[in-house]
Motif scaffolding. Structure first.
Motif, short mmCIF file in Angstrom:
data_model
loop_
_atom_site.label_atom_id
_atom_site.label_comp_id
_atom_site.label_asym_id
_atom_site.label_seq_id
_atom_site.Cartn_x
_atom_site.Cartn_y
_atom_site.Cartn_z
N GLU A 1 -5.15 0.86 2.25
CA GLU A 1 -4.89 -0.11 1.18
C GLU A 1 -3.38 -0.25 0.95
N GLU A 2 -2.66 0.86 1.01
CA GLU A 2 -1.21 0.80 0.86
C GLU A 2 -0.58 0.02 2.02
N MET A 3 -1.06 0.25 3.24
CA MET A 3 -0.52 -0.49 4.39
C MET A 3 -0.82 -1.98 4.27
N ILE A 4 -2.01 -2.33 3.83
CA ILE A 4 -2.37 -3.74 3.65
C ILE A 4 -1.42 -4.40 2.65
N ASP A 5 -1.15 -3.71 1.55
CA ASP A 5 -0.23 -4.24 0.55
C ASP A 5 1.17 -4.42 1.13
N ALA A 6 1.67 -3.42 1.85
CA ALA A 6 3.01 -3.50 2.43
C ALA A 6 3.10 -4.61 3.47
N VAL A 7 2.09 -4.74 4.31
CA VAL A 7 2.09 -5.81 5.32
C VAL A 7 2.07 -7.16 4.62
N GLY A 8 1.33 -7.28 3.53
CA GLY A 8 1.33 -8.52 2.76
C GLY A 8 2.71 -8.85 2.20
N ARG A 9 3.43 -7.83 1.76
CA ARG A 9 4.79 -8.04 1.27
C ARG A 9 5.71 -8.52 2.40
N VAL A 10 5.51 -7.99 3.58
CA VAL A 10 6.30 -8.44 4.73
C VAL A 10 5.98 -9.91 5.02
N GLY A 11 4.71 -10.25 5.01
CA GLY A 11 4.30 -11.62 5.29
C GLY A 11 4.83 -12.62 4.28
N ARG B 1 -19.31 5.29 2.86
CA ARG B 1 -17.89 4.90 2.94
C ARG B 1 -17.54 4.08 4.19
N ALA B 2 -18.34 4.18 5.23
CA ALA B 2 -18.01 3.49 6.48
C ALA B 2 -17.83 1.97 6.29
N PRO B 3 -18.69 1.29 5.53
CA PRO B 3 -18.46 -0.15 5.35
C PRO B 3 -17.11 -0.45 4.66
N LEU B 4 -16.72 0.40 3.71
CA LEU B 4 -15.42 0.22 3.05
C LEU B 4 -14.28 0.44 4.03
N MET B 5 -14.42 1.48 4.87
CA MET B 5 -13.40 1.78 5.86
C MET B 5 -13.27 0.62 6.85
N MET B 6 -14.37 0.13 7.36
CA MET B 6 -14.33 -0.96 8.33
C MET B 6 -13.75 -2.24 7.72
N ASP B 7 -14.08 -2.50 6.46
CA ASP B 7 -13.52 -3.67 5.77
C ASP B 7 -12.00 -3.55 5.64
N ALA B 8 -11.53 -2.38 5.23
CA ALA B 8 -10.08 -2.18 5.08
C ALA B 8 -9.39 -2.26 6.44
N PHE B 9 -9.98 -1.64 7.45
CA PHE B 9 -9.41 -1.68 8.80
C PHE B 9 -9.30 -3.14 9.27
N ASN B 10 -10.34 -3.91 9.06
CA ASN B 10 -10.35 -5.32 9.44
C ASN B 10 -9.27 -6.10 8.69
N ARG B 11 -9.16 -5.88 7.37
CA ARG B 11 -8.14 -6.59 6.59
C ARG B 11 -6.73 -6.24 7.05
N LEU B 12 -6.51 -4.97 7.41
CA LEU B 12 -5.19 -4.56 7.90
C LEU B 12 -4.84 -5.28 9.19
N PHE B 13 -5.77 -5.34 10.12
CA PHE B 13 -5.48 -5.96 11.41
C PHE B 13 -5.36 -7.48 11.29
N ILE B 14 -6.12 -8.09 10.41
CA ILE B 14 -5.96 -9.54 10.17
C ILE B 14 -4.58 -9.80 9.57
N ALA B 15 -4.15 -8.98 8.62
CA ALA B 15 -2.82 -9.15 8.01
C ALA B 15 -1.72 -9.00 9.06
N LEU B 16 -1.87 -8.03 9.96
CA LEU B 16 -0.88 -7.86 11.03
C LEU B 16 -0.85 -9.06 11.96
N GLU B 17 -2.02 -9.56 12.30
CA GLU B 17 -2.10 -10.71 13.21
C GLU B 17 -1.44 -11.95 12.63
#
Length: 117
Positions: free
Chosen positions: A33-43, A73-89
């Motif tokens: 979640e922290e990485m997603i936020d930081a990547v969003g700030r970069v974007g 927890r796995a669905p939450l983990m996969m959702d966060a992982f997906n959001r991180l990679f979409i933000a990076l892309e």
């Protein structure tokens, strides 16, 4: 957002995201979640030309937190992982992983998502 598991700084056109959970930087939901936020700030900052991923400790990352691999927890983990990679892309800037030590599992996938290693 206050970061507890990463550090994030921008200097000129370079943003540095450092996983700060030594010794092996296990990636759990809070770190993602922290990485997603930081990547969003970069974007949102067109002055950033490079996002550099780094890590404290003896490994880049030992991968995902096995505590997040439960049926609850796995669905939450996969959702966060997906959001991180979409933000990076979606970033307009280049991404680089400065790997020193092992990059296993989800840590390796993070490295592979970057433009340069």
């Amino acid at each position: 957002m206050e970061y507890k598991e990463i550090t994030f700084e921008k200097d000129g056109g370079v943003a540095r995201l450092t996983m700060n959970k030594p010794p092996v930087n296990v990636i759990g939901l809070p770190m993602m979640e922290e990485m997603i936020d930081a990547v969003g700030r970069v974007g949102a900052d067109p002055s950033v030309r490079l996002l550099l991923f780094r890590a404290e400790g003896k490994a880049f990352s030992a991968g995902m937190d096995i505590g997040d691999h439960t049926p609850e927890r796995a669905p939450l983990m996969m959702d966060a992982f997906n959001r991180l990679f979409i933000a990076l892309e979606r970033l307009d800037c280049a991404t680089m992983a400065a790997v020193d030590g092992a990059a296993l599992g989800g840590g390796c996938e993070l490295v592979m998502a970057c433009d340069m290693v």
